[in-house]
Write an enzyme that holds these catalytic residues in place. Structure first.
Site, PDB file in Angstrom:
ATOM      1  N   HIS A   1      -9.781   2.359   0.304  1.00 50.45           N
ATOM      2  CA  HIS A   1      -8.322   2.195   0.307  1.00 50.45           C
ATOM      3  C   HIS A   1      -7.898   1.667  -1.059  1.00 50.45           C
ATOM      4  O   HIS A   1      -8.062   0.481  -1.358  1.00 50.45           O
ATOM      5  CB  HIS A   1      -7.926   1.220   1.415  1.00 50.45           C
TER       6      HIS A   1
ATOM      7  N   HIS B   1      -2.402   7.986   6.190  1.00 47.42           N
ATOM      8  CA  HIS B   1      -2.690   6.669   5.619  1.00 47.42           C
ATOM      9  C   HIS B   1      -4.142   6.323   5.960  1.00 47.42           C
ATOM     10  O   HIS B   1      -4.913   5.975   5.082  1.00 47.42           O
ATOM     11  CB  HIS B   1      -1.707   5.648   6.188  1.00 47.42           C
TER      12      HIS B   1
ATOM     13  N   CYS C   1       0.798  -1.232   0.000  1.00 46.28           N
ATOM     14  CA  CYS C   1       0.000   0.000   0.000  1.00 46.28           C
ATOM     15  C   CYS C   1       0.828   1.278   0.000  1.00 46.28           C
ATOM     16  O   CYS C   1       0.277   2.365  -0.174  1.00 46.28           O
ATOM     17  CB  CYS C   1      -0.943  -0.003   1.202  1.00 46.28           C
TER      18      CYS C   1
END
Length: 746
Positions: free
Chosen positions: A389, A349, A214
């Site tokens: 996400h 994040h 990620c």
């Protein structure tokens, strides 16, 4: 005598020592300069000059992404119905008491792709992972959005750095047609995601595919910045992509209990219950700030500093490490040469997990929350609350969001925050969640933002973005004249690889024109001339081409409507470049006498310093050979029809105007690949092509025009294509009462 000799030796030694010390001092100064230059290069800001993206919610541009976050749009939706996903595991899980969410953030039209633009066959396109297709499209767009023709980068040291974490495309294939099978190897390879961009555009800088899960796209940006500073590449495309070909990620995380119950990321919220998956692609075009300024590229923002590190031995393989997150933030701030108090906002994040969010918040409180002025907290937000996400594309999405926020002066709200999570001591530092939108006013210092990404692999990345403020021009520096002046008929040029693509381009431009029409023609919008200039100089010239002529938005709206529908109307010209023909640049055509009108060149000479200077040089070159009673400038200002009717005046004047127009076009970046002309236009073409010097061209056009006037004075002027012998006989036959102005032939 000996004393004198000893004294002379002493003086000589002192002189040598003095010279040595001078050289040593000079060498030390040079070393210091080199060290400062090297240190400056290592820390030079990196300019973001182009951006392109696709994200959930129908987002197909940075402007659309800004609309989503500005308006607080929840872009999470049900599973796509065009991917053939097997829902049996979800049904089985529900029967066993395991609830899997059936919502996420998905890109529209993942299967849509025009392979002809990239010279890819339909069979090879079918074998290509959609992630490759999306990166190709967005890379092309990012370059065009920077005002650069993508085809002009061929052979350049442009690098490609792409974050990718999935290679699932061929995993579902039970049977593959033979004609497609040969392309599956490259079509499903992660390394080819970046390599194909380099191959298609002919880029010769580094091409790297990065997989740190990620954090991939921010790591790619960090590596691109390093490569630029080290001189490995002149420009770089940096970003990341994620497309979920199968629902396996939903199943795996659902089984582990780490998935949000409804697919939404509740970043730092008390009711967060897991992450929500999304997909997307984002690409940035970046270059050293000094290069961007020198090249005249629009700077959207700068990467002031960045850093990458690893969690190491944390409490678990996939568990985040708070101290490591603090260290990567401090390293990025050190690289940017600023303090945490200099940063206004952090794009976190912020995945919405019960383990990760509190650890990240505590790291932010320990860094950005300390030493801040009273009343100036570090604001905290997360794009994931809008679109989910997006994994390898998450970090670059956060960068695009923050660049847009800087440019609009607004900090968008983070969605789905009932109240801040109680698992964090929010009083430990001055950090505040963006539960509502806030204005982001400019001050003495530029706006700054931090962007974080943490990979499940343990690789952390942090980037410091800064608002770009161009240096003020010196007081005695004359601002450059605008390239385009509105008024009169303007050409808008469009092209596409196919006729359908050309119509599509017309449709997209038409939508933009309608928006401008709805807003009204004000001072803030581009003029039709500025749009025409950008279309002509910053877009690739592909095989199917069209020119739409107009003088206002209404003209262009009508022309674009017809072009988009395939109708022929006046003011719209289309053509197709013959396959296999050479790709050429523009051709300048210079006309003969008859193209003049009273007042021509006056306004252009007053407006353009380049054009005016060229006219002055032409006037100086003509002066020894013309017998006018006034200067070239006075002729241009004159409305005397008689004067403009004299061949020995109008032809040298037209020659000077044409030579100066070519000089102006060149100053605007339009360099002809060929020139052609008629009469005095031939002489202008010869000068522009370099076949004649300016002085020789002036002499030829002036003496020729005087000869033509003398010939006309004897009763007429005739143009014949003949050889020297015949021409001589004609002169003799008329008893010398004719003048031969030019002889054409062998």
């Amino acid at each position: 005598m000996q004393e004198k000799t000893a004294g002379a030796r002493a003086v000589s030694t002192e002189d040598k020592l003095r010279d040595y010390l001078k050289r040593a001092t000079a060498d030390l100064a040079a070393v210091r300069r080199r060290l400062r230059a090297a240190e400056s290069a290592e820390r030079e800001p990196i300019a973001i000059v182009g951006m392109a993206c696709r994200y959930p919610g129908g987002v197909d541009s940075p402007e659309e992404l800004w609309r989503v976050v500005r308006d607080g749009v929840d872009a999470v939706s049900g599973f796509p119905v065009d991917r053939g996903w097997d829902m049996a595991p979800f049904d089985a899980g529900a029967a066993a008491g395991v609830e899997f969410t059936r919502e996420g953030g998905f890109i529209d039209g993942v299967a849509d792709f025009d392979p002809s633009l990239f010279n890819i066959s339909p069979r090879e396109a079918l074998a290509m992972d959609p992630q490759q297709r999306l990166v190709l499209e967005t890379s092309w767009e990012a370059v065009e959005r920077a005002g650069i023709d993508p085809l002009s980068l061929r052979g350049s040291r442009t690098g490609v750095f792409t974050g990718v974490m999935y290679n699932e495309y061929t995993s579902r294939a039970l049977s593959v047609p033979e004609e497609v099978a040969g392309h599956l190897g490259t079509g499903s390879s992660g390394s080819v995601v970046s390599g194909r961009v380099s191959y298609t555009l002919g880029l010769e800088g580094p091409a790297l595919t990065v997989d740190t899960a990620c954090s991939s796209s921010l790591v790619a940006l960090h590596l691109a910045a390093q490569s630029l500073r080290n001189g490995e590449c002149s420009m770089a495309l940096a970003g990341g992509v994620t497309v979920m070909i199968t629902p396996n990620t939903f199943i795996d995380f659902g089984m582990s209990g780490a998935l949000s119950s409804d697919g939404r990321c509740r970043a730092f919220s008390a009711d967060s219950d897991g992450t929500g998956w999304g997909e997307g692609v984002g690409v940035l075009l970046v270059e050293r700030l000094s290069d961007a300024v020198r090249n005249g590229h629009r700077v959207l923002a700068v990467v002031r500093g960045s850093a990458v590190n690893q969690d190491g031995a944390s409490s678990g393989l996939t568990a985040p490490n708070g101290p490591s997150q603090q260290r990567v933030i401090r390293a990025a701030l050190d690289a940017a040469r600023i303090t945490a108090a200099d940063v206004d906002v952090v794009e976190a994040h912020g995945t919405g997990t019960t383990l990760g969010d509190p650890i990240e918040a505590q790291a932010l409180l320990a860094t950005y929350g300390q030493g801040r002025p009273t009343g100036r907290p570090a604001y905290l937000g997360s794009l994931k609350s809008n679109i989910g996400h997006t994994q390898a594309a998450a970090g670059v999405g956060g960068v695009i969001k923050m660049v847009q926020a800087m440019r609009h002066g607004v900090l968008p709200a983070t969605l789905h925050v009932a109240e801040p999570t109680p698992h964090v001591d929010w009083e430990a530092g001055a950090v505040e969640l963006l539960t509502e939108s806030r204005q982001w006013p400019g001050g003495e210092e530029p706006r700054r933002a931090g962007v974080s990404s943490f990979g499940v692999s343990g690789t952390n990345a942090h980037v410091i973005l800064e608002e770009y403020r161009p240096a003020e021009p010196a007081a005695d520096e004359t601002p450059a004249a605008p390239v385009v002046e509105a008024g009169g008929v303007v050409p808008w040029v469009l092209s596409g690889r196919t006729e359908q693509a050309l119509r599509g381009q017309a449709g997209r431009l038409l939508a933009h024109v309608r928006e401008l029409d709805a807003d009204g023609e004000g001072d803030d919008g581009p003029t039709v001339g500025e749009i025409g200039f950008s279309l002509a100089t910053t877009r690739a010239a592909l095989g199917h081409r069209a020119v739409v002529l107009g003088s206002d938005l209404a003209d262009f709206r009508r022309g674009l409507e017809a072009l988009a529908e395939g109708r022929e109307v006046p003011g719209v010209v289309t053509s197709v470049r013959v396959a296999g023909s050479a790709q050429t640049g523009p051709v300048l055509v210079f006309p003969g006498q008859g193209s003049q009108w009273l007042g021509m060149g006056r306004e252009l000479a007053a407006w353009s310093p380049v054009f005016r200077q060229s006219l002055q040089e032409c006037a100086a070159a003509l002066e020894p050979y013309v017998n006018w009673d006034r200067s070239l400038e006075e002729v241009l200002d004159s409305d005397d029809q008689t004067l403009w009717g004299r061949v020995d005046v109008v032809q040298p004047v037209l020659w000077a105007l044409m030579v100066s127009l070519a000089r102006l076009w060149r100053a605007c970046g339009v360099v002809p690949s060929a020139v052609v002309g008629h009469s005095q236009g031939e002489i202008a073409a010869a000068v522009v092509a370099g076949g004649l010097t300016l002085t020789d061209g002036a002499r030829v056009v002036a003496l020729r025009s005087r000869a033509l006037r003398a010939l006309a004075g004897h009763g007429g002027m005739v143009s014949l294509a003949t050889g020297p012998e015949t021409a001589g006989n004609l002169v003799a036959g008329f008893g010398g009462r004719v003048s031969v102005a030019a002889v054409n032939g062998p």
